[in-house]
Design an enzyme around this catalytic site. Structure first.
Site, PDB file in Angstrom:
ATOM      1  N   SER A 144       0.858  -1.195   0.000  1.00 28.33           N
ATOM      2  CA  SER A 144       0.000   0.000   0.000  1.00 28.33           C
ATOM      3  C   SER A 144       0.886   1.235   0.000  1.00 28.33           C
ATOM      4  O   SER A 144       2.005   1.209   0.530  1.00 28.33           O
ATOM      5  CB  SER A 144      -0.884   0.019   1.248  1.00 28.33           C
ATOM      6  OG  SER A 144      -1.460   1.307   1.397  1.00 28.33           O
ATOM      7  N   TYR A 157      -1.346  -1.159  10.053  1.00 33.68           N
ATOM      8  CA  TYR A 157      -1.496  -1.413   8.603  1.00 33.68           C
ATOM      9  C   TYR A 157      -0.255  -0.953   7.840  1.00 33.68           C
ATOM     10  O   TYR A 157       0.303  -1.701   7.029  1.00 33.68           O
ATOM     11  CB  TYR A 157      -2.743  -0.683   8.108  1.00 33.68           C
ATOM     12  CG  TYR A 157      -3.087  -0.920   6.662  1.00 33.68           C
ATOM     13  CD1 TYR A 157      -3.612  -2.138   6.240  1.00 33.68           C
ATOM     14  CD2 TYR A 157      -2.902   0.075   5.708  1.00 33.68           C
ATOM     15  CE1 TYR A 157      -3.941  -2.353   4.899  1.00 33.68           C
ATOM     16  CE2 TYR A 157      -3.236  -0.128   4.376  1.00 33.68           C
ATOM     17  CZ  TYR A 157      -3.755  -1.341   3.980  1.00 33.68           C
ATOM     18  OH  TYR A 157      -4.081  -1.551   2.659  1.00 33.68           O
ATOM     19  N   LYS A 161       2.484  -3.207   5.760  1.00 31.56           N
ATOM     20  CA  LYS A 161       2.679  -2.999   4.328  1.00 31.56           C
ATOM     21  C   LYS A 161       4.124  -2.587   4.003  1.00 31.56           C
ATOM     22  O   LYS A 161       4.653  -2.932   2.950  1.00 31.56           O
ATOM     23  CB  LYS A 161       1.693  -1.952   3.803  1.00 31.56           C
ATOM     24  CG  LYS A 161       0.226  -2.422   3.855  1.00 31.56           C
ATOM     25  CD  LYS A 161       0.007  -3.662   3.014  1.00 31.56           C
ATOM     26  CE  LYS A 161      -1.447  -4.061   2.895  1.00 31.56           C
ATOM     27  NZ  LYS A 161      -1.647  -5.238   2.029  1.00 31.56           N
TER      28      LYS A 161
END
Ligand code: NAP
Length: 249
Positions: A144, A157, A161
Site C-alpha cells: 500500500s 497497517y 505494508k
C-alpha cells in the site's frame, strides 16, 4: 518471448472481492488458470469463478486463511497435485484495523500483522518451493502507498505494508537465480469494500491530496499486477510500483 499467460497457473489470495477479484479476472483474461482464494466468502469466490468461465477462461475457488499455516500448506499441495506447478502468485489478501496509536488495540495490531505480513510469508514460502522446482515464477505482492508514506491512524497497517516491501526485496534477491521475480504494487485509494467504510470527510481529505483528483477502480491496480506477472517482465525484480494517482511522487 511469448507474452500470453496461456497454460500458466496463478494463485490470487483474497480474490473474492475488490482488487483481488479484478486481478483474478485480468490474469484469466490473459489465459491463466486462476485459483481464486477467499477467507470466508465462498459464494463471492464462486461467482468470480463463474464470471471467469463466462468470459471463456478457467478458474477454481480455493478457501483458506492466509495466516493459517497448515491450511496454506494443504492448499498449495492441492494446487501442486492438480496442476503440477504454480507460475504466478499474487499476495493480495489484506485487512485494515485502524486507530490512533494511543487507542490502538493489541489484537488489532496482531491480526493485521498475521494476515498482511505473516500470511504473505506462509503462502510465499510454500509457493516458492514449487516455483524453484520449475525454475520459473512471478510473485507480486500487494502492499500500500501508506507502507511508503505512513498515514494517521494506520500504524499497524502501514507497518505491515512496509514490512511486505522489505520482505519482497529479500525474496527477489533469494529467488532471482531461479528465474523467479518478486515485485510490489502499492495502491493508493481504490474503490473497494475496504475504502467504502471510510466517512465522506476522510474521503474528501484523501481526494485533495491526489494529483489526479480521483479514486481508482480495482482494474487499474490489476493492470499493473498483470504487467509484472507476464513472461516479458522477466528482467524486472525487487521493484515497487505505485498505483496511486500521484499521491506519492
Ligand atoms: P477487500 O475489498 O476488503 O477484500 C479483501 C479480500 O481479502 C477478500 O477477498 C477477502 O476474502 C480476503 N481476505 C481477507 N482476509 C483474508 C485472510 N485472512 N485470508 C485469505 N483471504 C482474506 O480489500 P481490497 O480493498 O480489495 O484490498 C486488497 C489488497 O489491496 C489488500 O492487501 C489491501 O491492503 C490492499 N490495498 C487496498 C487499497 C484500497 O484502497 N482498497 C489501498 C492500498 C492497498 P472474503 O471475501 O472471504 O472475506
Amino acid at each position: 518471448m511469448g507474452n500470453s499467460l496461456e497454460s500458466q497457473v496463478a494463485l490470487v489470495t483474497g480474490a473474492s472481492r475488490g482488487i483481488g477479484k479484478a486481478i483474478a479476472l485480468d490474469l484469466a483474461k490473459e489465459g491463466a488458470f486462476v485459483y481464486v482464494n477467499y477467507s470466508s466468502n465462498a459464494d463471492a469466490a464462486n461467482k468470480v469463478v463463474e464470471e471467469i468461465k463466462a468470459n471463456g477462461g478457467n478458474a477454481k475457488a480455493i478457501g483458506f486463511k492466509v495466516q493459517d499455516k497448515d491450511a496454506v500448506e494443504n492448499a498449495i499441495n492441492q494446487i501442486k497435485d492438480e496442476q503440477g506447478k504454480i507460475d504466478i502468485l499474487i499476495n493480495n489478501a489484506g485487512i485494515s484495523r485502524d486507530d490512533l496509536i494511543i487507542r490502538a488495540k493489541d489484537e488489532d495490531w496482531q491480526s493485521t500483522m498475521d494476515v498482511n505480513l505473516t500470511g504473505a510469508f506462509y503462502v510465499s514460502r510454500a509457493v516458492s518451493k514449487v516455483m524453484l522446482k520449475s525454475k520459473y515464477g512471478r510473485i507480486v505482492n500487494i502492499s500500500s502507498i501508506v507502507g511508503q508514506m505512513g498515514n494517521i491512524g494506520q500504524s499497524a497497517y502501514s507497518a505491515s505494508k512496509a514490512g511486505l516491501i522489505g520482505f519482497s526485496k529479500t525474496l527477489a534477491r533469494e529467488l532471482a537465480s531461479k528465474n523467479i521475480t518478486v515485485n510490489v504494487v502499492t495502491p493508493g485509494f481504490i474503490e473497494t469494500d475496504m475504502t467504502n467504510e471510510l466517512n465522506d470527510k476522510v474521503k474528501e481529505s484523501c481526494l485533495n491530496n491526489i494529483p489526479l483528483k480521483r479514486f481508482a477502480k480495482p482494474n487499474e491496480v490489476a493492470n499493473a499486477v498483470s504487467f509484472f506477472a507476464k513472461p516479458s517482465a522477466g528482467y524486472i525484480t525487487g521493484q515497487v510500483l505505485s498505483v496511486s494517482g500521484g499521491l506519492c511522487i
